[in-house]
Motif scaffolding. Structure first.
Motif, PDB file in Angstrom:
ATOM      1  N   ARG A  62       0.803  -1.261   0.145  1.00 59.24           N
ATOM      2  CA  ARG A  62       0.020   0.007   0.000  1.00 59.24           C
ATOM      3  C   ARG A  62       0.895   1.286   0.064  1.00 59.24           C
ATOM      4  O   ARG A  62       0.612   2.216  -0.677  1.00 59.24           O
ATOM      5  CB  ARG A  62      -0.795  -0.095   1.248  1.00 59.24           C
ATOM      6  CG  ARG A  62      -1.944  -1.024   1.052  1.00 59.24           C
ATOM      7  CD  ARG A  62      -2.862  -0.856   2.426  1.00 59.24           C
ATOM      8  NE  ARG A  62      -4.072  -1.800   2.414  1.00 59.24           N
ATOM      9  CZ  ARG A  62      -5.194  -1.423   1.994  1.00 59.24           C
ATOM     10  NH1 ARG A  62      -5.490   0.089   2.145  1.00 59.24           N
ATOM     11  NH2 ARG A  62      -6.139  -2.221   1.973  1.00 59.24           N
ATOM     12  N   LYS A  63       1.932   1.328   0.903  1.00 58.46           N
ATOM     13  CA  LYS A  63       2.787   2.484   0.913  1.00 58.46           C
ATOM     14  C   LYS A  63       3.731   2.391  -0.516  1.00 58.46           C
ATOM     15  O   LYS A  63       3.536   3.867  -0.871  1.00 58.46           O
ATOM     16  CB  LYS A  63       3.728   2.256   1.759  1.00 58.46           C
ATOM     17  CG  LYS A  63       3.298   2.280   3.472  1.00 58.46           C
ATOM     18  CD  LYS A  63       4.288   1.890   4.371  1.00 58.46           C
ATOM     19  CE  LYS A  63       3.822   1.407   5.538  1.00 58.46           C
ATOM     20  NZ  LYS A  63       4.808   0.671   6.673  1.00 58.46           N
ATOM     21  N   VAL A  66       1.126   3.873  -3.185  1.00 56.16           N
ATOM     22  CA  VAL A  66       1.023   5.781  -3.253  1.00 56.16           C
ATOM     23  C   VAL A  66       2.220   6.243  -3.682  1.00 56.16           C
ATOM     24  O   VAL A  66       2.512   7.168  -4.400  1.00 56.16           O
ATOM     25  CB  VAL A  66       0.541   5.995  -1.660  1.00 56.16           C
ATOM     26  CG1 VAL A  66       0.525   7.452  -1.344  1.00 56.16           C
ATOM     27  CG2 VAL A  66      -0.629   5.376  -1.208  1.00 56.16           C
ATOM     28  N   ARG A  71      -3.213   4.297  -5.495  1.00 56.13           N
ATOM     29  CA  ARG A  71      -3.668   4.197  -4.264  1.00 56.13           C
ATOM     30  C   ARG A  71      -4.712   3.177  -4.266  1.00 56.13           C
ATOM     31  O   ARG A  71      -5.335   2.700  -5.306  1.00 56.13           O
ATOM     32  CB  ARG A  71      -4.697   5.463  -4.085  1.00 56.13           C
ATOM     33  CG  ARG A  71      -5.870   5.817  -4.966  1.00 56.13           C
ATOM     34  CD  ARG A  71      -6.521   7.082  -4.749  1.00 56.13           C
ATOM     35  NE  ARG A  71      -7.700   7.165  -5.463  1.00 56.13           N
ATOM     36  CZ  ARG A  71      -8.817   7.399  -5.034  1.00 56.13           C
ATOM     37  NH1 ARG A  71      -8.877   7.158  -3.754  1.00 56.13           N
ATOM     38  NH2 ARG A  71     -10.091   7.381  -5.846  1.00 56.13           N
ATOM     39  N   ARG A  73      -8.080   1.268  -3.414  1.00 61.02           N
ATOM     40  CA  ARG A  73      -9.456   1.737  -3.727  1.00 61.02           C
ATOM     41  C   ARG A  73     -10.337   0.904  -2.734  1.00 61.02           C
ATOM     42  O   ARG A  73     -11.376   1.498  -2.181  1.00 61.02           O
ATOM     43  CB  ARG A  73      -9.968   1.485  -5.116  1.00 61.02           C
ATOM     44  CG  ARG A  73      -9.125   2.544  -5.988  1.00 61.02           C
ATOM     45  CD  ARG A  73      -9.460   3.858  -5.916  1.00 61.02           C
ATOM     46  NE  ARG A  73     -10.774   4.251  -6.364  1.00 61.02           N
ATOM     47  CZ  ARG A  73     -11.281   4.529  -7.478  1.00 61.02           C
ATOM     48  NH1 ARG A  73     -10.593   4.787  -8.574  1.00 61.02           N
ATOM     49  NH2 ARG A  73     -12.545   4.861  -7.508  1.00 61.02           N
ATOM     50  N   ALA A  96      -7.145  -1.771  -6.733  1.00 62.29           N
ATOM     51  CA  ALA A  96      -5.613  -0.923  -6.619  1.00 62.29           C
ATOM     52  C   ALA A  96      -5.746   0.079  -7.960  1.00 62.29           C
ATOM     53  O   ALA A  96      -5.853  -0.510  -9.201  1.00 62.29           O
ATOM     54  CB  ALA A  96      -4.473  -1.486  -6.488  1.00 62.29           C
ATOM     55  N   GLU A  97      -5.636   1.441  -7.835  1.00 59.98           N
ATOM     56  CA  GLU A  97      -5.745   2.442  -9.068  1.00 59.98           C
ATOM     57  C   GLU A  97      -4.001   2.498  -9.182  1.00 59.98           C
ATOM     58  O   GLU A  97      -3.263   3.176  -8.313  1.00 59.98           O
ATOM     59  CB  GLU A  97      -6.407   3.492  -8.508  1.00 59.98           C
ATOM     60  CG  GLU A  97      -6.360   4.608  -9.773  1.00 59.98           C
ATOM     61  CD  GLU A  97      -7.185   5.664  -9.320  1.00 59.98           C
ATOM     62  OE1 GLU A  97      -7.174   6.770  -9.975  1.00 59.98           O
ATOM     63  OE2 GLU A  97      -7.888   5.831  -8.334  1.00 59.98           O
ATOM     64  N   TYR A  98      -3.854   2.448 -10.268  1.00 60.23           N
ATOM     65  CA  TYR A  98      -2.342   2.845 -10.829  1.00 60.23           C
ATOM     66  C   TYR A  98      -2.592   3.908 -11.989  1.00 60.23           C
ATOM     67  O   TYR A  98      -3.547   4.279 -12.602  1.00 60.23           O
ATOM     68  CB  TYR A  98      -1.911   1.824 -11.539  1.00 60.23           C
ATOM     69  CG  TYR A  98      -1.585   0.470 -10.852  1.00 60.23           C
ATOM     70  CD1 TYR A  98      -0.144   0.367 -10.069  1.00 60.23           C
ATOM     71  CD2 TYR A  98      -2.278  -0.396 -10.284  1.00 60.23           C
ATOM     72  CE1 TYR A  98       0.180  -0.562  -9.272  1.00 60.23           C
ATOM     73  CE2 TYR A  98      -2.152  -1.532  -9.681  1.00 60.23           C
ATOM     74  CZ  TYR A  98      -0.942  -1.450  -9.010  1.00 60.23           C
ATOM     75  OH  TYR A  98      -0.580  -2.700  -8.104  1.00 60.23           O
ATOM     76  N   THR A 142     -13.450   9.635  -7.583  1.00 60.29           N
ATOM     77  CA  THR A 142     -12.310   9.338  -6.751  1.00 60.29           C
ATOM     78  C   THR A 142     -12.236   9.552  -5.305  1.00 60.29           C
ATOM     79  O   THR A 142     -11.417   9.087  -4.635  1.00 60.29           O
ATOM     80  CB  THR A 142     -11.242  10.428  -7.503  1.00 60.29           C
ATOM     81  OG1 THR A 142     -11.671  11.740  -7.199  1.00 60.29           O
ATOM     82  CG2 THR A 142     -10.880  10.309  -8.981  1.00 60.29           C
ATOM     83  N   ASP A 143     -13.176  10.232  -4.815  1.00 63.43           N
ATOM     84  CA  ASP A 143     -13.370  10.292  -3.331  1.00 63.43           C
ATOM     85  C   ASP A 143     -15.006  10.207  -3.143  1.00 63.43           C
ATOM     86  O   ASP A 143     -15.784  10.738  -3.578  1.00 63.43           O
ATOM     87  CB  ASP A 143     -12.837  11.812  -2.764  1.00 63.43           C
ATOM     88  CG  ASP A 143     -11.501  12.006  -2.968  1.00 63.43           C
ATOM     89  OD1 ASP A 143     -10.713  10.914  -2.580  1.00 63.43           O
ATOM     90  OD2 ASP A 143     -11.325  12.924  -3.527  1.00 63.43           O
TER      91      ASP A 143
END
Length: 145
Positions: A62-63, A66, A71, A73, A96-98, A142-143
Protein backbone atom coordinates in the motif's frame (compact mmCIF):
# COMPACT_ATOMS: atom_id res chain seq x y z
CA UNK A 1 -15.00 -20.07 -19.29
CA UNK A 2 -11.83 -21.55 -17.89
CA UNK A 3 -10.43 -19.94 -14.72
CA UNK A 4 -6.86 -20.63 -13.68
CA UNK A 5 -5.44 -19.03 -10.54
CA UNK A 6 -1.71 -18.29 -10.63
CA UNK A 7 0.79 -16.67 -8.28
CA UNK A 8 3.17 -15.29 -10.94
CA UNK A 9 2.43 -14.51 -14.59
CA UNK A 10 4.35 -16.42 -17.22
CA UNK A 11 6.95 -14.47 -19.19
CA UNK A 12 4.78 -14.13 -22.31
CA UNK A 13 1.74 -13.13 -20.28
CA UNK A 14 3.64 -10.39 -18.42
CA UNK A 15 5.31 -9.16 -21.62
CA UNK A 16 1.96 -9.02 -23.43
CA UNK A 17 0.33 -7.18 -20.52
CA UNK A 18 3.01 -4.50 -20.20
CA UNK A 19 3.45 -4.04 -23.96
CA UNK A 20 -0.14 -2.86 -24.48
CA UNK A 21 -0.68 0.86 -25.07
CA UNK A 22 -0.36 2.90 -21.89
CA UNK A 23 -3.69 4.69 -21.91
CA UNK A 24 -3.52 6.28 -18.48
CA UNK A 25 -4.98 5.43 -15.11
CA UNK A 26 -6.57 2.05 -14.47
CA UNK A 27 -7.86 -0.06 -11.63
CA UNK A 28 -6.50 -3.55 -11.09
CA UNK A 29 -9.03 -6.04 -9.75
CA UNK A 30 -7.26 -8.67 -7.63
CA UNK A 31 -9.16 -11.87 -6.85
CA UNK A 32 -7.14 -13.64 -4.15
CA UNK A 33 -7.06 -17.22 -2.87
CA UNK A 34 -4.93 -17.90 0.21
CA UNK A 35 -3.06 -20.98 1.34
CA UNK A 36 -4.40 -22.49 4.57
CA UNK A 37 -1.00 -21.85 6.19
CA UNK A 38 1.94 -19.70 5.13
CA UNK A 39 4.66 -21.47 3.17
CA UNK A 40 7.88 -19.48 3.48
CA UNK A 41 10.85 -20.92 1.60
CA UNK A 42 12.90 -21.04 4.81
CA UNK A 43 10.12 -22.81 6.73
CA UNK A 44 9.56 -19.89 9.11
CA UNK A 45 6.16 -18.79 10.39
CA UNK A 46 4.43 -22.03 9.36
CA UNK A 47 1.96 -21.41 12.19
CA UNK A 48 0.38 -18.34 10.54
CA UNK A 49 -2.28 -18.46 7.85
CA UNK A 50 -1.72 -17.60 4.23
CA UNK A 51 -3.99 -14.60 4.75
CA UNK A 52 -1.75 -13.38 7.59
CA UNK A 53 1.37 -13.74 5.42
CA UNK A 54 -0.35 -11.84 2.62
CA UNK A 55 -1.39 -9.10 5.08
CA UNK A 56 2.31 -8.48 5.75
CA UNK A 57 2.77 -7.93 2.01
CA UNK A 58 -0.32 -5.72 1.76
CA UNK A 59 0.80 -3.42 4.57
CA UNK A 60 3.96 -2.55 2.65
CA UNK A 61 2.59 -2.66 -0.90
CA UNK A 62 0.00 0.00 0.00
CA UNK A 63 2.84 2.40 0.84
CA UNK A 64 4.62 1.55 -2.41
CA UNK A 65 1.46 2.02 -4.42
CA UNK A 66 1.02 5.54 -3.06
CA UNK A 67 4.70 6.38 -3.63
CA UNK A 68 4.26 5.45 -7.31
CA UNK A 69 1.21 7.68 -7.71
CA UNK A 70 -1.47 5.04 -7.17
CA UNK A 71 -3.81 4.30 -4.34
CA UNK A 72 -5.70 1.44 -2.75
CA UNK A 73 -9.39 1.66 -3.68
CA UNK A 74 -11.09 -1.23 -1.84
CA UNK A 75 -10.44 -4.57 -0.22
CA UNK A 76 -12.81 -7.04 1.34
CA UNK A 77 -13.52 -10.64 2.15
CA UNK A 78 -15.55 -12.57 -0.42
CA UNK A 79 -18.70 -13.75 1.37
CA UNK A 80 -20.85 -15.21 -1.39
CA UNK A 81 -21.82 -15.25 -5.03
CA UNK A 82 -25.24 -14.26 -6.38
CA UNK A 83 -24.87 -14.94 -10.09
CA UNK A 84 -22.86 -17.53 -11.95
CA UNK A 85 -20.80 -20.42 -10.68
CA UNK A 86 -17.20 -21.05 -9.82
CA UNK A 87 -15.65 -24.21 -8.43
CA UNK A 88 -14.36 -22.37 -5.40
CA UNK A 89 -14.79 -18.78 -4.28
CA UNK A 90 -11.85 -16.44 -3.92
CA UNK A 91 -11.06 -15.40 -0.35
CA UNK A 92 -10.62 -11.68 -0.94
CA UNK A 93 -10.97 -8.98 -3.55
CA UNK A 94 -8.74 -5.89 -3.69
CA UNK A 95 -8.89 -2.93 -6.04
CA UNK A 96 -5.78 -0.85 -6.65
CA UNK A 97 -5.59 2.25 -8.84
CA UNK A 98 -2.43 2.88 -10.86
CA UNK A 99 -1.65 6.09 -12.73
CA UNK A 100 -0.22 4.16 -15.70
CA UNK A 101 1.20 0.84 -16.86
CA UNK A 102 4.66 2.39 -16.67
CA UNK A 103 4.17 3.24 -12.99
CA UNK A 104 2.93 -0.27 -12.22
CA UNK A 105 5.83 -1.84 -14.10
CA UNK A 106 8.35 0.35 -12.29
CA UNK A 107 6.78 -0.50 -8.93
CA UNK A 108 6.83 -4.24 -9.68
CA UNK A 109 10.56 -4.07 -10.44
CA UNK A 110 11.66 -1.81 -7.57
CA UNK A 111 13.90 -3.22 -4.81
CA UNK A 112 11.31 -2.50 -2.12
CA UNK A 113 8.78 -4.70 -3.94
CA UNK A 114 11.32 -7.47 -4.33
CA UNK A 115 12.03 -7.28 -0.60
CA UNK A 116 8.40 -8.00 0.33
CA UNK A 117 7.39 -10.43 -2.42
CA UNK A 118 8.24 -13.46 -0.28
CA UNK A 119 5.20 -12.67 1.89
CA UNK A 120 3.00 -12.73 -1.20
CA UNK A 121 4.41 -16.07 -2.36
CA UNK A 122 4.10 -17.52 1.15
CA UNK A 123 0.45 -16.58 1.48
CA UNK A 124 -1.12 -16.90 -1.96
CA UNK A 125 -2.47 -20.11 -3.42
CA UNK A 126 -3.37 -18.14 -6.54
CA UNK A 127 -5.04 -15.06 -7.91
CA UNK A 128 -6.47 -13.33 -10.92
CA UNK A 129 -5.40 -9.79 -11.83
CA UNK A 130 -7.82 -7.99 -14.11
CA UNK A 131 -6.97 -4.55 -15.53
CA UNK A 132 -9.96 -2.23 -15.89
CA UNK A 133 -10.55 1.34 -16.96
CA UNK A 134 -13.72 3.42 -17.00
CA UNK A 135 -15.64 3.99 -20.18
CA UNK A 136 -15.19 7.48 -21.61
CA UNK A 137 -18.82 8.33 -20.90
CA UNK A 138 -18.64 7.38 -17.21
CA UNK A 139 -17.32 9.67 -14.53
CA UNK A 140 -14.68 8.16 -12.26
CA UNK A 141 -15.50 8.70 -8.60
CA UNK A 142 -12.25 9.43 -6.83
CA UNK A 143 -13.47 10.35 -3.37
CA UNK A 144 -16.52 8.99 -1.60
CA UNK A 145 -18.79 11.61 0.02
Amino acid sequence: MQVINAVQPGGDQANDFFSTPDDGPFVMVNLLKFKPFAEYADGSDAHITGAEAYARYTAEVRKLLVSFGGRPRFSGTVTGILLGEVGELWDMIALAEYPSLAAMSEMMRCPEMQAISHHRRAGLAGQLNIRTRPHADHEVVTDAP
